[in-house]
Scaffold this motif. Structure first.
Motif, mmCIF file in Angstrom:
data_model
loop_
_atom_site.group_PDB
_atom_site.id
_atom_site.type_symbol
_atom_site.label_atom_id
_atom_site.label_comp_id
_atom_site.label_asym_id
_atom_site.label_seq_id
_atom_site.Cartn_x
_atom_site.Cartn_y
_atom_site.Cartn_z
ATOM 1 N N LEU A 312 86.681 -2.466 143.174
ATOM 2 C CA LEU A 312 87.115 -1.103 142.903
ATOM 3 C C LEU A 312 85.882 -0.197 142.973
ATOM 4 C CD1 LEU A 312 89.220 0.996 141.890
ATOM 5 C CD2 LEU A 312 88.666 0.279 139.557
ATOM 6 N N TYR A 313 85.951 0.821 143.852
ATOM 7 C CA TYR A 313 84.807 1.698 144.099
ATOM 8 C C TYR A 313 85.126 3.125 143.689
ATOM 9 C CZ TYR A 313 83.342 -2.080 147.281
ATOM 10 O OH TYR A 313 82.995 -3.292 147.836
ATOM 11 N N GLN A 314 84.049 3.867 143.384
ATOM 12 C CA GLN A 314 84.155 5.301 143.101
ATOM 13 C C GLN A 314 83.298 6.085 144.093
ATOM 14 O OE1 GLN A 314 81.726 7.379 140.120
ATOM 15 N NE2 GLN A 314 83.607 7.676 138.933
ATOM 16 N N PHE A 315 83.841 7.228 144.556
ATOM 17 C CA PHE A 315 83.106 8.159 145.419
ATOM 18 C C PHE A 315 83.153 9.548 144.798
ATOM 19 C CE2 PHE A 315 84.227 4.715 148.174
ATOM 20 C CZ PHE A 315 83.233 4.643 149.140
ATOM 21 N N ASP A 316 82.071 10.290 144.948
ATOM 22 C CA ASP A 316 81.992 11.669 144.451
ATOM 23 C C ASP A 316 82.319 12.615 145.608
ATOM 24 O OD1 ASP A 316 81.405 14.134 143.416
ATOM 25 O OD2 ASP A 316 79.465 13.555 142.568
ATOM 26 N N GLU A 331 85.269 -5.289 139.429
ATOM 27 C CA GLU A 331 85.314 -6.482 140.264
ATOM 28 C C GLU A 331 86.299 -7.472 139.647
ATOM 29 O OE1 GLU A 331 82.231 -9.620 142.437
ATOM 30 O OE2 GLU A 331 81.481 -8.021 141.123
ATOM 31 N N TYR A 332 87.152 -8.053 140.474
ATOM 32 C CA TYR A 332 88.167 -8.986 140.000
ATOM 33 C C TYR A 332 87.510 -10.162 139.274
ATOM 34 C CZ TYR A 332 91.847 -12.541 140.112
ATOM 35 O OH TYR A 332 92.743 -13.520 139.777
ATOM 36 N N ASP A 333 88.025 -10.479 138.082
ATOM 37 C CA ASP A 333 87.405 -11.498 137.231
ATOM 38 C C ASP A 333 88.155 -12.829 137.228
ATOM 39 O OD1 ASP A 333 89.683 -10.860 135.855
ATOM 40 O OD2 ASP A 333 88.674 -10.103 134.051
ATOM 41 N N GLY A 334 89.168 -12.991 138.107
ATOM 42 C CA GLY A 334 89.882 -14.251 138.179
ATOM 43 C C GLY A 334 91.119 -14.337 137.311
ATOM 44 N N TYR A 335 91.420 -13.287 136.542
ATOM 45 C CA TYR A 335 92.575 -13.318 135.643
ATOM 46 C C TYR A 335 93.885 -13.291 136.425
ATOM 47 C CZ TYR A 335 95.764 -11.940 131.881
ATOM 48 O OH TYR A 335 96.800 -11.886 130.990
ATOM 49 N N ASP A 337 98.395 -13.336 135.878
ATOM 50 C CA ASP A 337 99.489 -13.201 134.919
ATOM 51 C C ASP A 337 100.811 -12.932 135.628
ATOM 52 O OD1 ASP A 337 100.984 -12.963 132.613
ATOM 53 O OD2 ASP A 337 100.330 -10.925 132.196
ATOM 54 N N PRO A 338 101.461 -13.892 136.279
ATOM 55 C CA PRO A 338 100.961 -15.247 136.568
ATOM 56 C C PRO A 338 100.148 -15.294 137.859
ATOM 57 C CG PRO A 338 103.207 -15.061 137.311
ATOM 58 C CD PRO A 338 102.856 -13.732 136.703
ATOM 59 N N PHE A 339 100.129 -14.191 138.619
ATOM 60 C CA PHE A 339 99.403 -14.153 139.885
ATOM 61 C C PHE A 339 98.104 -13.373 139.727
ATOM 62 C CE2 PHE A 339 103.990 -14.292 140.808
ATOM 63 C CZ PHE A 339 104.055 -15.533 141.402
ATOM 64 N N ALA A 340 97.275 -13.425 140.757
ATOM 65 C CA ALA A 340 95.975 -12.760 140.721
ATOM 66 C C ALA A 340 96.130 -11.267 140.475
ATOM 67 C CB ALA A 340 95.234 -12.996 142.037
ATOM 68 N N THR A 341 95.405 -10.747 139.516
ATOM 69 C CA THR A 341 95.466 -9.319 139.210
ATOM 70 C C THR A 341 94.418 -8.570 140.025
ATOM 71 O OG1 THR A 341 94.029 -9.680 137.297
ATOM 72 C CG2 THR A 341 96.390 -9.666 136.900
ATOM 73 N N ASN A 342 94.613 -8.571 141.340
ATOM 74 C CA ASN A 342 93.707 -7.861 142.235
ATOM 75 C C ASN A 342 93.861 -6.351 142.060
ATOM 76 O OD1 ASN A 342 92.689 -10.212 143.474
ATOM 77 N ND2 ASN A 342 94.446 -10.302 144.852
ATOM 78 N N PHE A 343 93.068 -5.599 142.819
ATOM 79 C CA PHE A 343 93.166 -4.140 142.815
ATOM 80 C C PHE A 343 93.951 -3.702 144.049
ATOM 81 C CE2 PHE A 343 88.970 -5.069 140.826
ATOM 82 C CZ PHE A 343 89.260 -4.629 139.536
ATOM 83 N N GLY A 344 95.090 -3.029 143.833
ATOM 84 C CA GLY A 344 95.926 -2.568 144.932
ATOM 85 C C GLY A 344 96.119 -1.071 144.917
ATOM 86 N N SER A 345 97.363 -0.630 145.024
ATOM 87 C CA SER A 345 97.671 0.801 145.097
ATOM 88 C C SER A 345 97.398 1.485 143.766
ATOM 89 C CB SER A 345 99.131 1.004 145.496
ATOM 90 O OG SER A 345 99.371 0.506 146.788
ATOM 91 N N GLY A 346 97.004 2.738 143.839
ATOM 92 C CA GLY A 346 96.690 3.517 142.646
ATOM 93 C C GLY A 346 97.572 4.746 142.519
ATOM 94 N N ILE A 347 97.619 5.293 141.304
ATOM 95 C CA ILE A 347 98.426 6.487 141.056
ATOM 96 C C ILE A 347 97.963 7.137 139.756
ATOM 97 C CG2 ILE A 347 100.220 5.333 139.708
ATOM 98 C CD1 ILE A 347 102.264 6.950 141.339
ATOM 99 N N MET A 348 98.044 8.463 139.693
ATOM 100 C CA MET A 348 97.710 9.165 138.466
ATOM 101 C C MET A 348 98.955 9.358 137.622
ATOM 102 S SD MET A 348 95.555 12.623 137.680
ATOM 103 C CE MET A 348 96.132 13.489 139.108
ATOM 104 N N GLY A 349 98.859 9.026 136.333
ATOM 105 C CA GLY A 349 99.990 9.187 135.435
ATOM 106 C C GLY A 349 100.054 10.572 134.838
ATOM 107 N N PRO A 350 101.158 10.904 134.172
ATOM 108 C CA PRO A 350 101.274 12.186 133.489
ATOM 109 C C PRO A 350 100.229 12.371 132.395
ATOM 110 C CG PRO A 350 103.416 11.139 133.686
ATOM 111 C CD PRO A 350 102.397 10.115 134.084
ATOM 112 N N ASP A 351 99.666 11.249 131.904
ATOM 113 C CA ASP A 351 98.606 11.306 130.901
ATOM 114 C C ASP A 351 97.243 11.507 131.535
ATOM 115 O OD1 ASP A 351 98.408 8.865 132.127
ATOM 116 O OD2 ASP A 351 98.635 7.661 130.310
ATOM 117 N N CYS A 352 97.209 11.692 132.872
ATOM 118 C CA CYS A 352 95.982 11.916 133.638
ATOM 119 C C CYS A 352 95.027 10.732 133.580
ATOM 120 C CB CYS A 352 95.287 13.214 133.232
ATOM 121 S SG CYS A 352 96.196 14.677 133.810
ATOM 122 N N LYS A 353 95.557 9.556 133.285
ATOM 123 C CA LYS A 353 94.839 8.309 133.499
ATOM 124 C C LYS A 353 95.249 7.765 134.866
ATOM 125 C CE LYS A 353 94.718 7.150 128.566
ATOM 126 N NZ LYS A 353 95.064 6.144 127.524
#
Length: 372
Positions: A312-316, A331-335, A337-353
């Motif tokens: 997961l990268y950040q750009f300014d 960086e993916y840590d191997g966790y 539940d039950p499958f690999a919790t990789n980094f995929g699609s993103g979205i901003m929530g109403p809470d601005c997280k």
């Protein structure tokens, strides 16, 4: 600060400049491998002080990011889709809500225990008809699959119309699978943003494996093509799908990302619908050759977050050299539940997280709590 609104197509980002609650309920999938005809579904509800996540039974299952949902101004769920059919807030199929995207692919994927129409991330958008309190348009893509050589694209952009005042407020589909433009369009990558007038909308869909962008205006009279632009680099054969596209929160930037194409960014004029000032932003994946990825943008519009499976990268975006601002923040840590919790699609929530989904049936989701 619940000010940012998106209509979930899993990943369509449409930010308003004033507070509403059209995106306060997210409807997603779970247990797509479960043979039980009553499928499990996960709901994210942002109506309280903190997001509440819970499971409920639905008759439909969801697939690869082609689902969409919309709520009332006060944050109550109205209806949702998995690209095959439409269901209301009671989890019942809308009258005439079957056979969305009818055709050969529908016949293969929209029956039994399948997990929704496989049209790709950001192939489905729900927008309210301007100047109407009850009419909604579902914009969607019906795909064409060629197996040799493998290619997925669409020749038609479609809309279906929902009247939520019908049937005592439980809704009805009054028009279905209407073609509003024909050409060769990219797999997925359709998004929308509010017009500068605060009432209408711009809907943008790229062409297939080229540098064309089709810009449509959606107003009280319906949907119409305004611009057919050729701008920037063409997409290579292995670069369609597997990424994400979105507008910045203020609508001034249109950004398209696929690891095969890196980051493509344009200025966008919310008054005229014109794209301009193309920039190609390079990404260093550290030797990784990712096939797909996603992104999300901070509420301030300054920071772009992109994913590449295990990174997961950040750009300014305010930096003079955006590519040089790249920073590895996750960086993916191997966790699993039950499958690999990789980094995929993103979205901003109403809470601005920012919420980063793994892109599989894992029960975990990543959250960037302070994206600014």
């Amino acid at each position: 600060m619940k000010k940012c609104i998106l209509f979930l197509g899993m990943m369509i980002l449409v930010c308003f400049l004033h507070a509403q609650k059209r995106d306060y309920v997210w409807v997603t999938g779970d247990d797509s491998f479960n043979p039980n005809p009553i499928f499990g579904g996960i709901t994210f509800n942002f109506n309280g002080d903190t997001v509440v996540v819970y499971k409920e039974d639905r008759y439909m299952e969801f697939g690869n990011g082609n689902n969409a949902a919309i709520s009332t101004y006060s944050g109550s769920l109205l209806f949702y889709t998995n690209g095959c059919s439409l269901a209301n807030f009671q989890n019942e199929m809308l009258e005439n809500g079957d056979s969305i995207n009818a055709g050969p692919i529908f016949n293969s994927y929209c029956s039994g225990t399948t997990s929704g129409y496989p049209s790709g991330t950001q192939s489905t958008i729900i927008l309210p008809l301007p100047e109407s309190d009850s009419i909604y348009y579902l914009f969607h893509k019906r795909v064409i699959l060629i197996t040799n050589p493998l290619n997925v694209f669409t020749l038609e952009l479609l809309y279906s119309v929902v009247d939520m005042s019908a049937n005592n407020g439980t809704g009805k589909v009054v028009s279905k699978n209407e073609i509003f433009h024909q050409d060769t369009f990219a797999f997925g990558d359709m998004t929308a943003v509010r017009h500068a007038n605060g009432e209408d909308w711009w809907l943008v869909s790229p062409g297939d494996r080229n540098n064309k962008y089709y810009v449509f205006k959606f107003d009280a009279d319906g949907i119409s093509l305004v611009h057919n632009l050729a701008l920037g680099d063409s997409t290579p054969p292995n670069g369609e799908g597997g990424g994400q596209v979105m507008f910045s929160p203020d609508g001034s930037k249109y950004i398209r990302y696929n690891p095969k194409n890196k980051i493509r960014m344009y200025d966008f004029d919310r008054s005229t619908g014109l794209l301009s000032n193309y920039q190609n932003i390079d990404v260093d994946f550290g030797g990784l050759d990712p096939f797909d990825g996603g992104m999300a943008i901070s509420p301030s519009g300054q920071f772009l977050y992109i994913t590449a499976k295990i990174y997961l990268y950040q750009f300014d975006l305010f930096a003079s050299d955006i590519s040089a601002s790249q920073a590895l923040i996750g960086e993916y840590d191997g966790y699993g539940d039950p499958f690999a919790t990789n980094f995929g699609s993103g979205i901003m929530g109403p809470d601005c997280k920012l919420y980063i989904f793994p892109g599989n049936d894992s029960r975990a989701v990543h959250v960037i709590h302070n994206p600014n």
